[in-house]
Design an enzyme around this catalytic site. Structure first.
Site, PDB file in Angstrom:
ATOM      1  N   GLN A  32      29.963  25.753  38.439  1.00 44.23           N
ATOM      2  CA  GLN A  32      30.936  24.937  39.163  1.00 44.23           C
ATOM      3  C   GLN A  32      30.244  24.122  40.254  1.00 44.23           C
ATOM      4  OE1 GLN A  32      33.533  28.189  40.166  1.00 44.23           O
ATOM      5  NE2 GLN A  32      31.817  29.415  40.888  1.00 44.23           N
ATOM      6  N   ASP A  75      40.253  38.781  42.292  1.00 46.07           N
ATOM      7  CA  ASP A  75      40.214  37.763  43.347  1.00 46.07           C
ATOM      8  C   ASP A  75      39.565  36.527  42.745  1.00 46.07           C
ATOM      9  OD1 ASP A  75      40.045  36.341  45.680  1.00 46.07           O
ATOM     10  OD2 ASP A  75      38.576  37.650  46.639  1.00 46.07           O
ATOM     11  N   HIS A 105      43.021  37.818  52.387  1.00 47.48           N
ATOM     12  CA  HIS A 105      42.165  38.977  52.095  1.00 47.48           C
ATOM     13  C   HIS A 105      42.817  40.301  52.492  1.00 47.48           C
ATOM     14  CE1 HIS A 105      38.840  35.831  51.953  1.00 47.48           C
ATOM     15  NE2 HIS A 105      39.000  36.312  50.741  1.00 47.48           N
ATOM     16  N   ASP A 137      32.862  35.517  47.768  1.00 49.63           N
ATOM     17  CA  ASP A 137      32.746  35.149  49.193  1.00 49.63           C
ATOM     18  C   ASP A 137      32.618  36.383  50.078  1.00 49.63           C
ATOM     19  OD1 ASP A 137      35.697  35.857  49.984  1.00 49.63           O
ATOM     20  OD2 ASP A 137      35.873  34.560  48.241  1.00 49.63           O
ATOM     21  N   PRO A 170      35.611  28.936  34.470  1.00 52.10           N
ATOM     22  CA  PRO A 170      35.320  30.331  34.110  1.00 52.10           C
ATOM     23  C   PRO A 170      36.453  31.299  34.416  1.00 52.10           C
ATOM     24  CG  PRO A 170      34.090  29.689  36.094  1.00 52.10           C
ATOM     25  CD  PRO A 170      34.719  28.441  35.542  1.00 52.10           C
ATOM     26  N   GLY A 197      33.645  38.719  34.499  1.00 58.30           N
ATOM     27  CA  GLY A 197      34.578  39.842  34.630  1.00 58.30           C
ATOM     28  C   GLY A 197      35.288  40.177  33.327  1.00 58.30           C
ATOM     29  N   GLU A 241      31.009  39.254  40.026  1.00 60.01           N
ATOM     30  CA  GLU A 241      31.178  37.813  40.307  1.00 60.01           C
ATOM     31  C   GLU A 241      30.299  37.057  39.308  1.00 60.01           C
ATOM     32  OE1 GLU A 241      32.581  35.322  42.689  1.00 60.01           O
ATOM     33  OE2 GLU A 241      31.430  34.152  41.235  1.00 60.01           O
ATOM     34  N   ASP A 243      41.131  29.372  40.724  1.00 57.08           N
ATOM     35  CA  ASP A 243      42.281  28.872  39.955  1.00 57.08           C
ATOM     36  C   ASP A 243      42.000  28.955  38.451  1.00 57.08           C
ATOM     37  OD1 ASP A 243      43.552  28.289  42.321  1.00 57.08           O
ATOM     38  OD2 ASP A 243      42.798  26.234  42.408  1.00 57.08           O
TER      39      ASP A 243
HETATM   40  N1  SAM Z   1      40.491  33.451  47.478  1.00 59.88           N
HETATM   41  C1  SAM Z   1      40.237  32.519  46.492  1.00 59.88           C
HETATM   42  C2  SAM Z   1      41.396  31.716  45.967  1.00 59.88           C
HETATM   43  O1  SAM Z   1      42.464  32.236  45.652  1.00 59.88           O
HETATM   44  O2  SAM Z   1      41.217  30.505  45.887  1.00 59.88           O
HETATM   45  C3  SAM Z   1      39.335  33.015  45.450  1.00 59.88           C
HETATM   46  C4  SAM Z   1      37.959  32.945  45.969  1.00 59.88           C
HETATM   47  S1  SAM Z   1      36.650  33.654  45.107  1.00 59.88           S
HETATM   48  C5  SAM Z   1      35.429  32.597  45.765  1.00 59.88           C
HETATM   49  C6  SAM Z   1      36.852  33.315  43.398  1.00 59.88           C
HETATM   50  C7  SAM Z   1      35.593  33.634  42.631  1.00 59.88           C
HETATM   51  O3  SAM Z   1      35.896  33.967  41.283  1.00 59.88           O
HETATM   52  C8  SAM Z   1      34.600  32.474  42.556  1.00 59.88           C
HETATM   53  O4  SAM Z   1      33.478  32.788  43.329  1.00 59.88           O
HETATM   54  C9  SAM Z   1      34.273  32.363  41.069  1.00 59.88           C
HETATM   55  O5  SAM Z   1      32.892  32.114  40.820  1.00 59.88           O
HETATM   56  C10 SAM Z   1      34.703  33.710  40.550  1.00 59.88           C
HETATM   57  N2  SAM Z   1      34.996  33.747  39.109  1.00 59.88           N
HETATM   58  C11 SAM Z   1      35.609  32.796  38.377  1.00 59.88           C
HETATM   59  N3  SAM Z   1      35.686  33.173  37.084  1.00 59.88           N
HETATM   60  C12 SAM Z   1      35.114  34.404  37.001  1.00 59.88           C
HETATM   61  C13 SAM Z   1      34.889  35.323  35.930  1.00 59.88           C
HETATM   62  N4  SAM Z   1      35.263  35.036  34.676  1.00 59.88           N
HETATM   63  N5  SAM Z   1      34.273  36.503  36.220  1.00 59.88           N
HETATM   64  C14 SAM Z   1      33.874  36.798  37.485  1.00 59.88           C
HETATM   65  N6  SAM Z   1      34.055  35.955  38.521  1.00 59.88           N
HETATM   66  C15 SAM Z   1      34.667  34.786  38.299  1.00 59.88           C
END
Ligand code: SAM
Length: 278
Positions: free
Chosen positions: A31, A154, A62, A86, A161, A137, A105, A157
């Site tokens: 991304q 967590d 959080h 994060d 991924p 995940g 992550e 959108d």
């Molecule tokens: N609090 C936030 C929100 O609602 O906008 C979410 C923040 S957190 C940074 C989301 C994380 O999910 C990102 O760092 C992203 O890289 C990770 N992510 C996305 N798809 C994923 C997957 N398939 N497996 C593991 N992590 C994933």
């Protein structure tokens, strides 16, 4: 010259953020990532043009994604976080001293950049009670032999991924890795802009788990403020939380036992969304 970040949500709705400074940008393997200093919300992490966390209001999201499931469970010991690179969710989970956390992550660069530029979040990932797995995940819940008391999704959108993190197949994997009395919570977006997604997730969770609920909070930096979480449980009912905070005063800025109950009270328009007739 004025700097503005234009966060485009739909063809008819975007949010303009005035920026003091761009601190870092890069294209990761998954991304586009940016850390910016906003005028009104402090530093913010932006993924693919969408605000993920801001220093000013991250505590609301959080605390609510972590403490509602953790206080529902009488003795949480093993927690899996999917996404959340994060560190904010892990920081809140670690306020429960008996807990070990696995964080899965997909993007190591989110972790590295948050440690460096948002240390009040990212530092939590250095705690010895945290094990970090850089992986998808979706694959992790299909394959791991570990079993958890609580799984917290967590995610970003439902694009790129994270798309599969909102599918029934994935929730089946989550069910599989939960112990016989385990529970899960997922962030499930806006009840105004993501109605179909929310009603679809709720229907999937109702099919899989004996107990499924949606709870609502307000995160000002997320699209239109209202934000939902979907909680599904094999045994413990979040309306009767097993524990109350006995933690040091000041540990929470948003969560209280009263808010725990109030968060499950949904206005009629959200109840309608959950019934699939929005
Ligand atoms: N609090 C936030 C929100 O609602 O906008 C979410 C923040 S957190 C940074 C989301 C994380 O999910 C990102 O760092 C992203 O890289 C990770 N992510 C996305 N798809 C994923 C997957 N398939 N497996 C593991 N992590 C994933």
């Amino acid at each position: 010259m004025e700097l503005w970040l234009i966060e485009e949500h739909t063809p008819g709705y975007s949010v303009n953020w005035k920026i003091k400074q761009t601190i870092h940008t890069e294209k990761t393997a998954f991304q586009h990532l940016a850390v910016v200093e906003t005028v009104d919300f402090g530093r913010a992490l932006i993924l693919d043009g969408i605000v993920q966390v801001t220093q000013t209001d991250e505590f609301i999201y959080h605390e609510m994604i972590a403490h509602v499931p953790l206080f529902t469970h009488p003795n949480p010991q093993n927690v899996l976080v999917i996404g959340g690179g994060d560190g904010g969710t892990v920081r809140e989970i670690l306020k429960h001293p008996q807990v070990q956390v696995d964080l899965v992550e997909i993007d190591a660069r989110v972790i590295e950049n948050c440690r460096r530029f948002l240390p009040e979040l990212g530092q939590a990932l250095e705690d010895p009670r945290v094990q970090i797995v850089v992986a998808d995940g979706i694959e992790y819940v299909k394959q791991t032999e570990k079993r958890y008391d609580i799984v917290i999704i967590d995610s970003s959108d439902p694009i790129g991924p994270a798309t599969g993190l909102f599918s029934q197949e994935f929730y089946q994997g989550v069910y599989r890795v939960l112990k016989a009395d385990g529970l899960m919570v997922a962030q499930t977006e806006s009840p105004i802009f993501n109605k179909e997604l929310l009603s679809g997730v709720y229907a999937d969770l109702q099919e899989l788990f004996p107990l499924a609920y949606v709870y609502l909070t307000c995160v000002p930096s997320y699209i239109a403020g209202f934000w939902t979480f979907s909680l599904a449980s094999k045994k413990y009912d979040p309306l009767q939380p097993a524990r109350k905070p006995s933690l040091a005063e000041g540990a929470f800025r948003y969560y209280t036992p009263e808010i725990h109950h109030a968060t499950f009270v949904l206005p009629p328009f959200v109840q309608k969304v959950l019934k699939g007739n929005s």
